[in-house]
Scaffold this active site. Structure first.
Site, PDB file in Angstrom:
ATOM      1  N   HIS A  39     -10.323  -3.554  -2.530  1.00 41.87           N
ATOM      2  CA  HIS A  39     -11.713  -3.930  -2.252  1.00 41.87           C
ATOM      3  C   HIS A  39     -12.607  -3.616  -3.441  1.00 41.87           C
ATOM      4  O   HIS A  39     -12.331  -2.690  -4.228  1.00 41.87           O
ATOM      5  CB  HIS A  39     -12.231  -3.247  -0.980  1.00 41.87           C
ATOM      6  N   GLU A  92     -10.387  -0.818  -5.867  1.00 42.05           N
ATOM      7  CA  GLU A  92      -9.551   0.310  -5.429  1.00 42.05           C
ATOM      8  C   GLU A  92      -8.971   0.031  -4.042  1.00 42.05           C
ATOM      9  O   GLU A  92      -9.370  -0.915  -3.369  1.00 42.05           O
ATOM     10  CB  GLU A  92     -10.404   1.585  -5.362  1.00 42.05           C
ATOM     11  N   HIS A 147     -13.056   2.060   5.503  1.00 40.11           N
ATOM     12  CA  HIS A 147     -14.513   2.000   5.328  1.00 40.11           C
ATOM     13  C   HIS A 147     -15.109   1.164   6.461  1.00 40.11           C
ATOM     14  O   HIS A 147     -14.624   0.072   6.756  1.00 40.11           O
ATOM     15  CB  HIS A 147     -14.889   1.282   4.029  1.00 40.11           C
ATOM     16  N   CYS A 149     -21.922   3.330   4.231  1.00 44.09           N
ATOM     17  CA  CYS A 149     -20.457   3.338   4.315  1.00 44.09           C
ATOM     18  C   CYS A 149     -20.003   4.604   5.019  1.00 44.09           C
ATOM     19  O   CYS A 149     -20.268   5.709   4.553  1.00 44.09           O
ATOM     20  CB  CYS A 149     -19.851   3.258   2.914  1.00 44.09           C
TER      21      CYS A 149
HETATM   22 MN    MN Z   1     -13.144   2.499  -1.263  1.00 45.90          MN
END
Ligand code: MN
Length: 147
Positions: free
Chosen positions: A101, A61, A67, A115
């Site tokens: 990613h 995505e 992130h 995250c």
């Molecule tokens: Mn993501």
């Protein structure tokens, strides 16, 4: 809001439910999600913990939000843009805006990472056929990605 939440095991915390990674789908496998911090009282970000079992992967995505990641358990690999990176415990990864990613666990043990994201963020976009064709021009990326 709680001041202290105790660890109860590897990648587990008191009163923090282990949730589905996303509502549903076949574009991810063997991954769970835990929401450790959810903004509030002047905090503008969430801290989540994702854990991927051996052989599993997150979705491929991209999105505008960033992130900021720290691996805290096991080993794995990640695609960030056009690079596939090996990750070890305590490695740090930044995923910039609008960058494709995907995370994959290594063999033998769960792969867990923290995250951090903005509380206010956009919805992830998944690749269409044209994007996949472009990504797959690199054999290493083609071999890595799962959709
Ligand atoms: Mn993501």
């Amino acid at each position: 809001m709680k001041t202290h939440i105790r660890r109860t095991g590897d990648g587990r915390w008191e009163g923090v439910p282990v949730s589905a990674y996303k509502p549903g789908g076949t574009h991810f496998a063997g991954i769970t999600r835990q929401l450790l911090f959810d903004g509030g009282e002047g905090l503008g970000c969430q801290l989540r913990y994702f854990e991927i079992e051996p052989g599993g992967h997150s979705s491929l995505e991209r999105h505008r939000h960033v992130h900021a990641i720290m691996v805290i358990r096991g080993e794995g690999r990640v695609l960030v843009g056009d690079r596939v990176l090996d990750l070890a415990t305590h490695d740090l990864v930044r995923v910039p805006p609008l960058t494709w990613h995907q995370f994959r666990a290594g063999e033998g043990e769960p792969f867990g990472f923290l995250c951090m994201v903005d509380c206010g963020r956009d919805t992830p976009e998944r690749p269409d056929a044209g994007v996949l064709a472009e990504l797959r021009r690199d054999p290493a990326v083609a071999d890595f990605i799962r959709v």
